[in-house]
Motif scaffolding. Structure first.
Motif, PDB file in Angstrom:
ATOM      1  N   VAL A 260      -1.948 -11.206  -3.353  1.00 63.94           N
ATOM      2  CA  VAL A 260      -2.667 -10.045  -3.873  1.00 63.94           C
ATOM      3  C   VAL A 260      -4.156 -10.158  -3.537  1.00 63.94           C
ATOM      4  N   VAL A 261      -4.749  -9.039  -3.146  1.00 63.47           N
ATOM      5  CA  VAL A 261      -6.181  -8.963  -2.893  1.00 63.47           C
ATOM      6  C   VAL A 261      -6.831  -8.151  -4.013  1.00 63.47           C
ATOM      7  N   SER A 262      -7.831  -8.734  -4.663  1.00 65.99           N
ATOM      8  CA  SER A 262      -8.621  -8.013  -5.666  1.00 65.99           C
ATOM      9  C   SER A 262      -9.904  -7.532  -5.005  1.00 65.99           C
ATOM     10  N   CYS A 263     -10.199  -6.236  -5.130  1.00 65.00           N
ATOM     11  CA  CYS A 263     -11.346  -5.642  -4.431  1.00 65.00           C
ATOM     12  C   CYS A 263     -12.303  -4.971  -5.411  1.00 65.00           C
ATOM     13  N   ALA A 264     -13.589  -5.106  -5.131  1.00 65.40           N
ATOM     14  CA  ALA A 264     -14.624  -4.392  -5.879  1.00 65.40           C
ATOM     15  C   ALA A 264     -15.641  -3.845  -4.891  1.00 65.40           C
ATOM     16  N   LEU A 273      -5.621  -0.352   4.738  1.00 61.80           N
ATOM     17  CA  LEU A 273      -4.459  -1.233   4.650  1.00 61.80           C
ATOM     18  C   LEU A 273      -3.440  -0.809   5.701  1.00 61.80           C
ATOM     19  N   LEU A 274      -3.081  -1.753   6.577  1.00 60.53           N
ATOM     20  CA  LEU A 274      -2.146  -1.473   7.660  1.00 60.53           C
ATOM     21  C   LEU A 274      -0.813  -2.149   7.375  1.00 60.53           C
ATOM     22  N   SER A 275       0.245  -1.370   7.510  1.00 64.30           N
ATOM     23  CA  SER A 275       1.591  -1.886   7.297  1.00 64.30           C
ATOM     24  C   SER A 275       2.508  -1.322   8.369  1.00 64.30           C
ATOM     25  N   ALA A 276       3.506  -2.071   8.745  1.00 62.21           N
ATOM     26  CA  ALA A 276       4.452  -1.613   9.756  1.00 62.21           C
ATOM     27  C   ALA A 276       5.404  -0.559   9.221  1.00 62.21           C
ATOM     28  N   THR A 277       5.481  -0.420   7.897  1.00 61.94           N
ATOM     29  CA  THR A 277       6.473   0.469   7.296  1.00 61.94           C
ATOM     30  C   THR A 277       5.895   1.771   6.756  1.00 61.94           C
ATOM     31  N   ARG A 278       4.568   1.947   6.792  1.00 60.70           N
ATOM     32  CA  ARG A 278       3.972   3.176   6.260  1.00 60.70           C
ATOM     33  C   ARG A 278       2.639   3.445   6.963  1.00 60.70           C
ATOM     34  N   PRO A 279       2.123   4.667   6.847  1.00 61.80           N
ATOM     35  CA  PRO A 279       0.855   5.001   7.502  1.00 61.80           C
ATOM     36  C   PRO A 279      -0.301   4.214   6.892  1.00 61.80           C
ATOM     37  N   VAL A 299     -18.829  -1.958 -11.623  1.00 64.07           N
ATOM     38  CA  VAL A 299     -17.934  -1.587 -10.512  1.00 64.07           C
ATOM     39  C   VAL A 299     -16.501  -1.867 -10.932  1.00 64.07           C
ATOM     40  N   PRO A 300     -15.569  -0.994 -10.569  1.00 68.87           N
ATOM     41  CA  PRO A 300     -14.161  -1.232 -10.902  1.00 68.87           C
ATOM     42  C   PRO A 300     -13.540  -2.272  -9.974  1.00 68.87           C
ATOM     43  N   CYS A 301     -12.431  -2.826 -10.396  1.00 67.83           N
ATOM     44  CA  CYS A 301     -11.694  -3.801  -9.590  1.00 67.83           C
ATOM     45  C   CYS A 301     -10.317  -3.226  -9.284  1.00 67.83           C
ATOM     46  N   THR A 302      -9.940  -3.260  -8.010  1.00 70.47           N
ATOM     47  CA  THR A 302      -8.651  -2.728  -7.557  1.00 70.47           C
ATOM     48  C   THR A 302      -7.820  -3.866  -6.985  1.00 70.47           C
ATOM     49  N   LYS A 303      -6.549  -3.926  -7.372  1.00 66.03           N
ATOM     50  CA  LYS A 303      -5.654  -4.959  -6.846  1.00 66.03           C
ATOM     51  C   LYS A 303      -4.744  -4.352  -5.791  1.00 66.03           C
ATOM     52  N   ILE A 304      -4.631  -5.052  -4.651  1.00 68.34           N
ATOM     53  CA  ILE A 304      -3.845  -4.570  -3.523  1.00 68.34           C
ATOM     54  C   ILE A 304      -2.841  -5.651  -3.140  1.00 68.34           C
ATOM     55  N   ALA A 305      -1.569  -5.294  -3.108  1.00 66.08           N
ATOM     56  CA  ALA A 305      -0.554  -6.229  -2.638  1.00 66.08           C
ATOM     57  C   ALA A 305      -0.611  -6.282  -1.116  1.00 66.08           C
ATOM     58  N   LEU A 306      -0.852  -7.476  -0.571  1.00 62.36           N
ATOM     59  CA  LEU A 306      -0.923  -7.660   0.877  1.00 62.36           C
ATOM     60  C   LEU A 306       0.359  -8.349   1.330  1.00 62.36           C
ATOM     61  N   GLY A 307       1.289  -7.553   1.844  1.00 64.17           N
ATOM     62  CA  GLY A 307       2.571  -8.095   2.265  1.00 64.17           C
ATOM     63  C   GLY A 307       2.466  -8.883   3.550  1.00 64.17           C
ATOM     64  N   LYS A 308       3.518  -9.629   3.847  1.00 64.96           N
ATOM     65  CA  LYS A 308       3.544 -10.403   5.082  1.00 64.96           C
ATOM     66  C   LYS A 308       3.488  -9.470   6.287  1.00 64.96           C
ATOM     67  N   GLY A 309       2.617  -9.807   7.234  1.00 62.69           N
ATOM     68  CA  GLY A 309       2.443  -8.985   8.427  1.00 62.69           C
ATOM     69  C   GLY A 309       1.498  -7.816   8.236  1.00 62.69           C
ATOM     70  N   GLU A 310       0.963  -7.635   7.026  1.00 62.93           N
ATOM     71  CA  GLU A 310       0.045  -6.532   6.779  1.00 62.93           C
ATOM     72  C   GLU A 310      -1.409  -6.967   6.997  1.00 62.93           C
ATOM     73  N   THR A 311      -2.258  -5.988   7.276  1.00 64.42           N
ATOM     74  CA  THR A 311      -3.667  -6.256   7.588  1.00 64.42           C
ATOM     75  C   THR A 311      -4.563  -5.372   6.751  1.00 64.42           C
ATOM     76  N   LEU A 312      -5.630  -5.955   6.241  1.00 66.38           N
ATOM     77  CA  LEU A 312      -6.661  -5.207   5.530  1.00 66.38           C
ATOM     78  C   LEU A 312      -7.910  -5.184   6.409  1.00 66.38           C
ATOM     79  N   ARG A 377      -5.508 -10.468   8.065  1.00 70.17           N
ATOM     80  CA  ARG A 377      -4.064 -10.302   8.291  1.00 70.17           C
ATOM     81  C   ARG A 377      -3.294 -11.448   7.647  1.00 70.17           C
ATOM     82  N   ARG A 378      -2.252 -11.083   6.918  1.00 74.00           N
ATOM     83  CA  ARG A 378      -1.366 -12.095   6.320  1.00 74.00           C
ATOM     84  C   ARG A 378      -0.227 -12.407   7.283  1.00 74.00           C
ATOM     85  N   ALA A 379      -0.009 -13.668   7.535  1.00 70.75           N
ATOM     86  CA  ALA A 379       1.013 -14.084   8.483  1.00 70.75           C
ATOM     87  C   ALA A 379       2.394 -13.610   8.039  1.00 70.75           C
ATOM     88  N   GLU A 380       3.259 -13.318   8.997  1.00 71.81           N
ATOM     89  CA  GLU A 380       4.617 -12.856   8.684  1.00 71.81           C
ATOM     90  C   GLU A 380       5.483 -14.044   8.262  1.00 71.81           C
TER      91      GLU A 380
END
Length: 380
Positions: A260-264, A273-279, A299-312, A377-380
């Motif tokens: 998980v990536v926490s962003c502020a 956020l780039l994923s092979a399964t969605r735009p 500032v707010p904090c947003t949590k983003i699930a970074l799946g394997k093979g995905e890139t932020l 990028r998170r490794a696959e």
């Protein structure tokens, strides 16, 4: 400073008698070139700009006024010294000469001593100006090297064992700039990634950038949540900010145990956020607050699930605010469209692809703002 004897003067006059007088007066003191009309003069200047142009006004074809106007319109010759030579003694003609950009005006017939004195004065002024510019350019080059040296030198050491691949790119619009990025490994094994964009450009922005980098490195290890880090950096900047400068910041902390990536964000564009399964997605809202202007920034904090093979993809607005030759912006839409078509198979491919897309879009248009790009990028 350049030896005046090495200076080259271009004499432009369609009357051979006038050229002969000037050549005889200046021969042996300077290097001389001759053009008999405006068209030839412009071609010669484009090929090898001289140090001074002695320019007749009344010539067939392109007259001296137009030659001077074109020289002033072109960046390489904008500051080239020009002295008009003319039999036109009317004040209006002289005024027009200065309006189109002449540095001096000499009336025919020539007084040789006056010609020599004015030529010497213009060349000496140019030599001093060139020497100052060279010194400034040299110092700015050193400043650029120092500034780029502030950035992380070994990103791989901070990501080793976390399953992340991070690639970064930064290109100032001038010799030095205000964009910044950081990659840190925290004591509990998480990875902090930050990108920022200081208001303004040049030396003031570079100094503010260096201060911001120092604070990020100190406070990024002291505090554990991205919103707290952004707030503490902002407070520290705001307490000593006499010029009311500011910086937009996006701080992301990746937890390899949870994926998980926490962003502020403090006024910074959302990452993509780039994923092979969605735009491509823009998961972080851009808040109104800017870091460094006032103590107590929230500032707010947003949590983003970074799946394997995905890139932020994190970036500064120099990416989306790149212009083409018609004045159109690359824009957030252009960035998302590019990443949808060419996301890249590695972090390096993603970064290189974005940089290449901006260059192709801008074409011959000069870079208008600093550009920073990071791909996580998170490794696959």
């Amino acid at each position: 400073m350049k030896d005046l004897a090495e200076c080259r003067i271009l004499i432009v006059d369609d009357a051979k008698a006038n050229v002969d007088v000037l050549v005889e007066a200046l021969r042996g003191e300077y290097k001389l070139s001759v053009a008999l009309n405006g068209e030839s003069a412009l071609r010669m200047i484009e090929k090898a700009p001289p140090d001074l142009v002695l320019l007749d006004i009344v010539m067939p074809g392109i007259d001296g006024y137009e030659v001077c106007r074109r020289l002033r319109a072109a960046a390489p010759t904008r500051e080239l010294p020009v002295m008009f030579l003319s039999a036109l003694e009317d004040v209006a003609n002289k005024a027009r000469g200065f309006e189109v950009g002449a540095n001096d005006y000499l009336t025919k017939p020539f007084e040789i001593l006056e010609v020599k004195a004015r030529v010497h004065s213009l060349l000496k002024a140019k030599a001093w100006s060139d020497a100052v510019k060279e010194k400034i350019a040299s110092e700015l080059q050193v400043a650029r090297e120092i500034q780029l040296g502030i950035l992380p030198s070994d990103i791989a050491a901070s990501t080793n064992g976390t399953g992340l691949e991070i690639e970064a790119f930064l290109e100032p619009a001038r010799e030095v700039g205000g964009d910044l990025y950081e990659v840190l490994r925290t004591e509990d094994g998480r990875v902090l990634v930050l990108v920022g964009d200081v208001s303004g450009k040049g030396i003031p922005a570079a100094l503010f950038m260096a201060v911001t980098m120092t604070l990020v490195r100190t406070l990024g290890r002291q505090f554990h949540e991205p919103d707290r880090i952004v707030r503490e950096v902002s407070d520290a900047l705001a307490r000593q900010n006499p010029r009311d400068m500011f910086v937009t910041l996006l701080c992301a902390i990746y937890d390899p145990r949870e994926g998980v990536v926490s962003c502020a964000s403090a006024g910074h564009p959302s990452p993509v956020l780039l994923s092979a399964t969605r735009p491509p997605e823009l998961p972080v809202a851009k808040p109104a607050g800017l870091a460094g202007l006032a103590v107590g920034l929230q500032v707010p904090c947003t949590k983003i699930a970074l799946g394997k093979g995905e890139t932020l993809v994190l970036y500064s607005d120099g990416v989306t605010e790149a212009f083409d030759t018609s004045g159109q912006l690359f824009g957030e839409e252009g960035l998302v469209a590019h990443l949808a078509a060419s996301p890249g198979r590695t972090a390096r491919e993603t970064v290189d692809g974005i940089a290449g897309a901006i260059r192709r879009f801008a074409g011959a248009e000069p870079q208008s703002d600093d550009i920073a790009i990071l791909a996580v990028r998170r490794a696959e």
